[in-house]
Scaffold this motif. Sequence first.
Motif, mmCIF file in Angstrom:
data_model
loop_
_atom_site.group_PDB
_atom_site.id
_atom_site.type_symbol
_atom_site.label_atom_id
_atom_site.label_comp_id
_atom_site.label_asym_id
_atom_site.label_seq_id
_atom_site.Cartn_x
_atom_site.Cartn_y
_atom_site.Cartn_z
ATOM 1 N N GLN A 128 0.851 -1.193 0.000
ATOM 2 C CA GLN A 128 0.000 0.000 0.000
ATOM 3 C C GLN A 128 0.887 1.244 0.000
ATOM 4 O OE1 GLN A 128 -2.540 0.462 3.436
ATOM 5 N NE2 GLN A 128 -4.015 1.697 2.326
ATOM 6 N N PRO A 129 1.378 1.658 -1.191
ATOM 7 C CA PRO A 129 2.329 2.777 -1.250
ATOM 8 C C PRO A 129 1.733 4.105 -0.811
ATOM 9 C CG PRO A 129 1.598 2.171 -3.451
ATOM 10 C CD PRO A 129 1.054 1.126 -2.524
ATOM 11 N N GLN A 130 0.408 4.275 -0.947
ATOM 12 C CA GLN A 130 -0.245 5.509 -0.532
ATOM 13 C C GLN A 130 -1.448 5.154 0.339
ATOM 14 O OE1 GLN A 130 1.002 8.461 -1.146
ATOM 15 N NE2 GLN A 130 2.539 7.881 -2.641
ATOM 16 N N ARG A 131 -1.717 5.996 1.312
ATOM 17 C CA ARG A 131 -2.908 5.813 2.122
ATOM 18 C C ARG A 131 -3.461 7.181 2.489
ATOM 19 N NH1 ARG A 131 -1.078 5.292 7.882
ATOM 20 N NH2 ARG A 131 1.170 5.623 7.903
ATOM 21 N N TYR A 132 -4.691 7.180 2.983
ATOM 22 C CA TYR A 132 -5.361 8.431 3.293
ATOM 23 C C TYR A 132 -5.470 8.616 4.805
ATOM 24 C CZ TYR A 132 -6.767 8.537 -1.613
ATOM 25 O OH TYR A 132 -6.760 8.565 -2.982
ATOM 26 N N MET A 133 -5.567 9.883 5.183
ATOM 27 C CA MET A 133 -5.803 10.244 6.575
ATOM 28 C C MET A 133 -6.834 11.368 6.598
ATOM 29 S SD MET A 133 -3.155 11.848 9.374
ATOM 30 C CE MET A 133 -3.749 12.361 10.995
ATOM 31 N N VAL A 134 -7.765 11.305 7.528
ATOM 32 C CA VAL A 134 -8.779 12.340 7.653
ATOM 33 C C VAL A 134 -8.731 12.904 9.068
ATOM 34 C CG1 VAL A 134 -10.579 10.662 8.264
ATOM 35 C CG2 VAL A 134 -11.223 12.897 7.329
ATOM 36 N N GLY A 135 -8.905 14.236 9.167
ATOM 37 C CA GLY A 135 -8.882 14.875 10.471
ATOM 38 C C GLY A 135 -9.717 16.139 10.470
ATOM 39 N N ILE A 136 -9.990 16.654 11.645
ATOM 40 C CA ILE A 136 -10.753 17.889 11.823
ATOM 41 C C ILE A 136 -9.773 19.020 12.088
ATOM 42 C CG2 ILE A 136 -12.459 19.064 13.282
ATOM 43 C CD1 ILE A 136 -13.583 16.169 13.822
ATOM 44 N N ILE A 137 -9.819 20.054 11.279
ATOM 45 C CA ILE A 137 -8.847 21.146 11.387
ATOM 46 C C ILE A 137 -9.032 21.896 12.702
ATOM 47 C CG2 ILE A 137 -8.124 23.357 10.402
ATOM 48 C CD1 ILE A 137 -8.816 22.246 7.645
ATOM 49 N N LEU A 138 -7.911 22.084 13.407
ATOM 50 C CA LEU A 138 -7.891 22.882 14.639
ATOM 51 C C LEU A 138 -7.238 24.239 14.394
ATOM 52 C CD1 LEU A 138 -8.244 23.277 17.702
ATOM 53 C CD2 LEU A 138 -6.105 22.001 18.025
ATOM 54 N N ARG A 139 -6.059 24.239 13.763
ATOM 55 C CA ARG A 139 -5.367 25.503 13.455
ATOM 56 C C ARG A 139 -4.311 25.247 12.387
ATOM 57 N NH1 ARG A 139 -3.443 24.124 18.451
ATOM 58 N NH2 ARG A 139 -4.787 25.615 19.522
ATOM 59 N N LYS A 140 -3.969 26.286 11.641
ATOM 60 C CA LYS A 140 -2.880 26.220 10.681
ATOM 61 C C LYS A 140 -1.594 26.710 11.325
ATOM 62 C CE LYS A 140 -5.724 27.201 6.583
ATOM 63 N NZ LYS A 140 -5.919 28.164 5.485
ATOM 64 N N ARG A 141 -0.499 26.069 10.992
ATOM 65 C CA ARG A 141 0.832 26.491 11.408
ATOM 66 C C ARG A 141 1.692 26.653 10.162
ATOM 67 N NH1 ARG A 141 2.354 25.277 16.834
ATOM 68 N NH2 ARG A 141 0.853 24.026 18.011
ATOM 69 N N ASP A 142 2.907 27.173 10.347
ATOM 70 C CA ASP A 142 3.856 27.230 9.239
ATOM 71 C C ASP A 142 4.304 25.812 8.899
ATOM 72 O OD1 ASP A 142 3.733 29.965 9.108
ATOM 73 O OD2 ASP A 142 5.480 30.293 10.397
ATOM 74 N N GLY A 143 3.945 25.340 7.722
ATOM 75 C CA GLY A 143 4.418 24.037 7.258
ATOM 76 C C GLY A 143 3.539 22.860 7.617
ATOM 77 N N CYS A 144 2.592 23.035 8.538
ATOM 78 C CA CYS A 144 1.717 21.915 8.894
ATOM 79 C C CYS A 144 0.424 22.454 9.486
ATOM 80 C CB CYS A 144 2.405 20.942 9.868
ATOM 81 S SG CYS A 144 2.796 21.641 11.494
ATOM 82 N N THR A 145 -0.547 21.570 9.630
ATOM 83 C CA THR A 145 -1.863 21.943 10.148
ATOM 84 C C THR A 145 -2.225 21.026 11.305
ATOM 85 O OG1 THR A 145 -2.567 22.658 7.946
ATOM 86 C CG2 THR A 145 -4.301 22.241 9.567
ATOM 87 N N ASP A 146 -2.585 21.617 12.443
ATOM 88 C CA ASP A 146 -3.073 20.829 13.571
ATOM 89 C C ASP A 146 -4.449 20.279 13.244
ATOM 90 O OD1 ASP A 146 -0.952 21.041 15.333
ATOM 91 O OD2 ASP A 146 -1.741 22.793 16.375
ATOM 92 N N VAL A 147 -4.603 18.958 13.358
ATOM 93 C CA VAL A 147 -5.904 18.329 13.170
ATOM 94 C C VAL A 147 -6.163 17.385 14.341
ATOM 95 C CG1 VAL A 147 -5.720 18.445 10.651
ATOM 96 C CG2 VAL A 147 -5.053 16.340 11.842
ATOM 97 N N VAL A 177 0.022 20.444 2.202
ATOM 98 C CA VAL A 177 -1.339 20.871 1.886
ATOM 99 C C VAL A 177 -2.212 19.628 1.719
ATOM 100 C CG1 VAL A 177 -2.786 22.065 0.192
ATOM 101 C CG2 VAL A 177 -0.523 22.969 0.772
ATOM 102 N N PRO A 178 -3.395 19.590 2.312
ATOM 103 C CA PRO A 178 -4.256 18.405 2.160
ATOM 104 C C PRO A 178 -4.736 18.224 0.730
ATOM 105 C CG PRO A 178 -5.431 20.178 3.297
ATOM 106 C CD PRO A 178 -4.007 20.613 3.181
ATOM 107 N N LEU A 179 -5.067 16.971 0.409
ATOM 108 C CA LEU A 179 -5.661 16.693 -0.900
ATOM 109 C C LEU A 179 -6.977 17.436 -1.056
ATOM 110 C CD1 LEU A 179 -5.273 12.849 -1.482
ATOM 111 C CD2 LEU A 179 -4.222 14.684 -2.803
ATOM 112 N N ASP A 180 -7.772 17.431 0.008
ATOM 113 C CA ASP A 180 -9.093 18.046 -0.015
ATOM 114 C C ASP A 180 -9.394 18.661 1.340
ATOM 115 O OD1 ASP A 180 -10.438 17.745 -2.535
ATOM 116 O OD2 ASP A 180 -10.552 15.589 -2.168
#
Length: 350
Positions: free
Chosen positions: A296-315, A332-335
């Motif tokens: 499984q070379p790629q997989r998905y992750m889903v989360g609820i956005i809490l805040r944006k940071r430089d370079g990443c997003t808290d979910v 950046v998320p796919l969607d």
Amino acid sequence: MAIEWGKIWRVARSKGLTAAAYLLGTTVALGIANQLSEGWVAKAARFVEYKIDPPYVLASVSEPLEITKDGIWLRNTGSDADFYKAEYREENKRIFNIKAFPGSYLIAFRRNWNGNQEQAQKILRFEKSGEEVGFSLVSTDWVGLKDLAEAGDEGGASIPTPLEPSPAAPPSPGALSRTRWTATPSDFATLAFIGDRAARSILAIALAEVGTSERGRPDERMRIIEYWSAIPSVHAPTIELPWASVFINWVVAKADVSSPQSPRSEAWRQWGTEVSFSDARPGMIAIYQRRGGGTQPQRYMVGIILRKRDGCTDVIAGNVVDRVVITCVSGVPLDVRWPVAQRPAMSPAE
């Protein structure tokens, strides 16, 4: 500037009469000077006082704890700042004298256990220097650093570990960092700035679940089984089944919003309305593509956005190190998805 005789006596006992006399003389002299300087001397006095008798808290644990070198870290819960290495002195295996100003912190303990490093997190609050704060640390409070690495946490700026990559190496797309399983006051404070009722409800419900673990108490394990009530097609769920998307379905349904009713994370890409990442707000759903392994070379992750940071997003995400966590996902998320066609209402601050 009032003379605090209790503090003078404590310094005399701990550091000798010379240090106590110095503190007393300095207090008197600065008190006189402060009358003539419109208060700026008081700031200098506090600096001198901090150097001679710094504020501290006594952290006591329920069982003897063999922490690692640099085994205590703090993070101010009133900000989005990262953990920093605490200055502390080990009084014994159950009491740790930690230099810190009164306030609220997220405290992380590190220990070696069966050849592995583990980390536990708790909320530390104290109102005055010298207070003792007790912690009950049970087996389910501890998470192995190897488990974090296997979950995709590549370290980052939270707490440096031997497992993190070179600081020069950029994080992989979808990599996790700053993973924690304790929500702080600053996390809950985000709710006050969300104008949309549904987004606020989704985030509030998710924050209340942070820390729920399939290795935890019986009520926590039953809670995870309850998450599956949002997936009517699954009639006999067990604790062993993957529940990352299941958790998000349950949160959204609890907020009286329809969900995909699917245990597959990629199902969220067909749900609701697409929102550009630049318009993403707390409470929205983010779907990431992450590096997998094996067949499984790629997989998905889903989360609820809490805040944006430089370079990443808290979910807020489920089934990371077997619990509900807050983690910062790189790139950046796919969607980004939202259940209604119109753009959610902005907060008053926006």
